[in-house]
Design an enzyme around this catalytic site. Structure first.
Site, PDB file in Angstrom:
ATOM      1  N   GLY A   1       0.844  -1.196   0.000  1.00 50.86           N
ATOM      2  CA  GLY A   1       0.000   0.000   0.000  1.00 50.86           C
ATOM      3  C   GLY A   1       0.868   1.231   0.000  1.00 50.86           C
TER       4      GLY A   1
ATOM      5  N   GLY B   1       2.767   3.537   1.492  1.00 52.63           N
ATOM      6  CA  GLY B   1       3.366   3.677   2.814  1.00 52.63           C
ATOM      7  C   GLY B   1       3.978   5.050   3.037  1.00 52.63           C
TER       8      GLY B   1
ATOM      9  CG  ASP C   1       4.731  -3.766  -5.357  1.00 55.34           C
ATOM     10  OD1 ASP C   1       5.314  -4.790  -5.733  1.00 55.34           O
ATOM     11  OD2 ASP C   1       5.295  -2.877  -4.707  1.00 55.34           O
ATOM     12  CG  ASN C   2       7.130  -1.253  -7.945  1.00 59.14           C
ATOM     13  OD1 ASN C   2       6.359  -0.627  -7.218  1.00 59.14           O
ATOM     14  ND2 ASN C   2       8.307  -1.665  -7.538  1.00 59.14           N
TER      15      ASN C   2
ATOM     16  CG  ASP D   1       6.558   2.689  -7.749  1.00 58.81           C
ATOM     17  OD1 ASP D   1       6.090   3.845  -7.704  1.00 58.81           O
ATOM     18  OD2 ASP D   1       6.157   1.787  -6.996  1.00 58.81           O
TER      19      ASP D   1
HETATM   20  P1  AMP Z   1       8.862   0.570  -3.449  1.00 55.55           P
HETATM   21  O1  AMP Z   1      10.067  -0.293  -3.319  1.00 55.55           O
HETATM   22  O2  AMP Z   1       9.177   2.007  -3.557  1.00 55.55           O
HETATM   23  O3  AMP Z   1       7.942   0.077  -4.533  1.00 55.55           O
HETATM   24  O4  AMP Z   1       8.069   0.423  -2.071  1.00 55.55           O
HETATM   25  C1  AMP Z   1       7.598  -0.820  -1.600  1.00 55.55           C
HETATM   26  C2  AMP Z   1       6.622  -0.606  -0.460  1.00 55.55           C
HETATM   27  O5  AMP Z   1       7.274  -0.032   0.670  1.00 55.55           O
HETATM   28  C3  AMP Z   1       5.474   0.313  -0.810  1.00 55.55           C
HETATM   29  O6  AMP Z   1       4.302  -0.175  -0.224  1.00 55.55           O
HETATM   30  C4  AMP Z   1       5.910   1.643  -0.199  1.00 55.55           C
HETATM   31  O7  AMP Z   1       4.808   2.462   0.115  1.00 55.55           O
HETATM   32  C5  AMP Z   1       6.638   1.191   1.068  1.00 55.55           C
HETATM   33  N1  AMP Z   1       7.638   2.168   1.489  1.00 55.55           N
HETATM   34  C6  AMP Z   1       8.780   2.466   0.848  1.00 55.55           C
HETATM   35  N2  AMP Z   1       9.475   3.424   1.514  1.00 55.55           N
HETATM   36  C7  AMP Z   1       8.753   3.762   2.596  1.00 55.55           C
HETATM   37  C8  AMP Z   1       8.911   4.691   3.679  1.00 55.55           C
HETATM   38  N3  AMP Z   1       9.976   5.495   3.769  1.00 55.55           N
HETATM   39  N4  AMP Z   1       7.952   4.744   4.620  1.00 55.55           N
HETATM   40  C9  AMP Z   1       6.874   3.962   4.539  1.00 55.55           C
HETATM   41  N5  AMP Z   1       6.657   3.064   3.567  1.00 55.55           N
HETATM   42  C10 AMP Z   1       7.576   2.953   2.590  1.00 55.55           C
HETATM   43 MG    MG Z   2       6.306   0.635  -5.470  1.00 53.58          MG
END
Ligand code: AMP
Ligand code: MG
Length: 480
Positions: free
Chosen positions: A87, A89, A245-246, A255
């Protein structure tokens, strides 16, 4: 003048289990880094006149009228492993705007604070990944490849703890939607058929109004992703983290974490620090695309009354990805070689060049740009070992001799296809490092140059150059 966004928030009308209503968490001292006024105009936004008001707006300190801020829930396969709940985050969607031409876009603040989906994360972003996404997503748009866009970047005036104490920042992302393969997977895994049906209807209405069934959606997304991945590969782009998810349903690139444009061509090239086994290497991208689309097919199955028949037709559709990708990829490659007609040996000719580029240590962007001239044989100069190139050039000349299109038209078409400039990693890193030290000039200069990627000009020569061994960036990192 106060901000006005033409909101019409359809995602927020979906059932409450699709998201959590969540306002951005205000930041200490927002400062505007960049705002994309051309994009703001295209979206029909009225922005505040004063920079301070703009900073507050894009920091989430002030939410524009008509916004319904929310964090979306989704799931996904990360490096092949199932995560039942992910989700937003560190992102909050303000809402959707309907542009003057009727097109609908999400506006999302990334780095806007914690949400129920933050897990252990702080909900924030630091300056590096914010500038990286700004530069690379706008470069992608200028290259004509479907992508989310960059509307703004602000510094928060707060410190974010990563490897060290980093300056915090917020990125404003624009997307035709943020619906991911993982959004479907989230509801499918819970056997929540009503939600799945609502998501299907929403996605079809928004992106593929001509589709009239789960199969129709699957088929359309397979087509969009086949084209997207072929276009990535045509500019030497490695997404780096093609988790489900990406991957969007819209067919836009999303992303920008550890992604990169290759310098020297190699099919097994990987940059991401977390991709230890090369799962998302350059040449693996089509296979991973198919794998992700198989997950989408699986997530759509619960909507099908006759499961056995659906498994058969969905499997056939997913298996059809490879052929559809090849068709797109061969089209891209013919364009890169300037071939207006089609012959059986064209793909083999292109693959032969790519193999020789890998052997000869040739820069991807420079090789194809050098071919896009009246003297294509000069491309040999790009090779560390030119002997690898010369025999291929003879075959290419023979092939060009069978092209009815005049040479000057071919060269013009190739120069509009093979970019003179891509965001090279060492330049992106250089811009980030300068910004961290307080100097945004390299960031602004790089953005301005990348807005016109198909024209050679003396001012960009240094940005076109391949990195020296000392400048070469060997690893890229996720935004977290
Ligand atoms: P990503 O690798 O950017 O696709 O992120 C994977 C998951 O981790 C997603 O659900 C993001 O919302 C969550 N996420 C990444 N960085 C953070 C952060 N600094 N704080 C909270 N959630 C994060
Ligand atoms: Mg992502």
């Amino acid at each position: 003048m106060t901000a006005h966004f033409p909101f019409d928030n359809s995602y927020a009308t979906l059932p409450e289990r699709f998201f959590t209503r969540q306002a951005p968490v205000p930041v200490a001292d927002p400062r505007l880094i960049a705002v994309n006024t051309a994009l703001a105009n295209r979206l029909g936004l009225t922005l505040p006149k004063h920079e301070e008001a703009m900073s507050r707006l894009f920091a989430g300190n002030e939410v524009p009228d008509g916004a319904t801020p929310l964090a979306q829930v989704y799931a996904g396969h990360q490096f092949g492993g199932w995560s039942p709940q992910l989700g937003d985050g560190r992102a909050v969607m303000l809402g959707e705007v309907v542009a003057p031409d009727g097109a609908r876009f999400d506006i999302q603040l990334k780095g806007a604070g914690q949400t129920p989906y933050s897990r252990m994360g702080d909900g924030r972003a630091w300056l590096g990944p914010v500038l990286r996404e700004y530069i690379i997503s706008e470069a992608m748009a200028a290259l004509g490849i479907p992508t989310t866009r960059a509307l703004a970047a602000v510094e928060t005036g707060e410190v974010v703890l990563r490897e060290g104490r980093m300056p915090g920042a917020i990125f404003t992302r624009v997307a035709s939607s943020h619906i991911r393969v993982g959004t479907f997977q989230f509801f499918a895994a819970r056997q929540d058929i009503d939600a799945l049906q609502a998501l299907l209807d929403h996605t079809i209405a928004r992106h593929y109004p001509e589709a009239d069934s789960p199969f129709g959606l699957l088929d359309a997304v397979i087509g969009a992703q086949a084209k997207l991945i072929a276009e990535w590969m045509g500019v030497g782009f490695i997404h780096g983290v093609m988790n489900t998810d990406n991957m969007t349903l819209s067919g836009e690139t999303i992303d920008y974490g550890p992604c990169a444009f290759m310098d020297v061509y190699h099919p097994e090239m990987v940059f991401s620090s977390i991709d230890q086994f090369g799962r998302y290497a350059y040449a693996n991208q089509p296979q991973i695309g198919a794998w992700n689309l198989a997950q989408l097919a699986t997530a759509l199955l619960p909507l099908m009354p006759d499961r056995e028949a659906a498994i058969e037709s969905f499997t056939e559709a997913v298996n059809g990805f490879a052929g559809r990708f090849d068709t797109e990829w061969h089209r891209v490659l013919r364009g890169k070689l300037g071939l207006a007609t089609e012959e059986d040996g064209d793909a083999a000719l292109a693959f032969d060049l790519l193999n020789r580029m890998a052997q000869g240590g040739a820069d991807f962007t420079q090789t194809f740009r050098a071919l896009s001239s009246d003297t294509p044989g000069d491309a040999g100069k790009v090779f560390a070992a030119p002997a690898a190139f010369d025999p291929w050039m003879e075959d290419y000349r023979a092939r060009l001799a069978r092209e009815p299109r005049p040479a000057d038209e071919r060269v013009a078409a190739m120069q509009a296809t093979n970019p003179a400039l891509v965001p090279r990693n060492h330049r992106v890193e250089e811009a980030i490092q300068a910004a961290v030290a307080g100097d945004y000039a390299p960031f602004h200069r790089l953005n301005a140059a990348l807005a016109d990627p198909f024209t050679d000009r003396s001012e960009i020569e240094d940005l076109q150059r391949a990195p020296t061994e000392g400048e070469r960036v060997k690893q890229t990192f996720c935004g977290t």
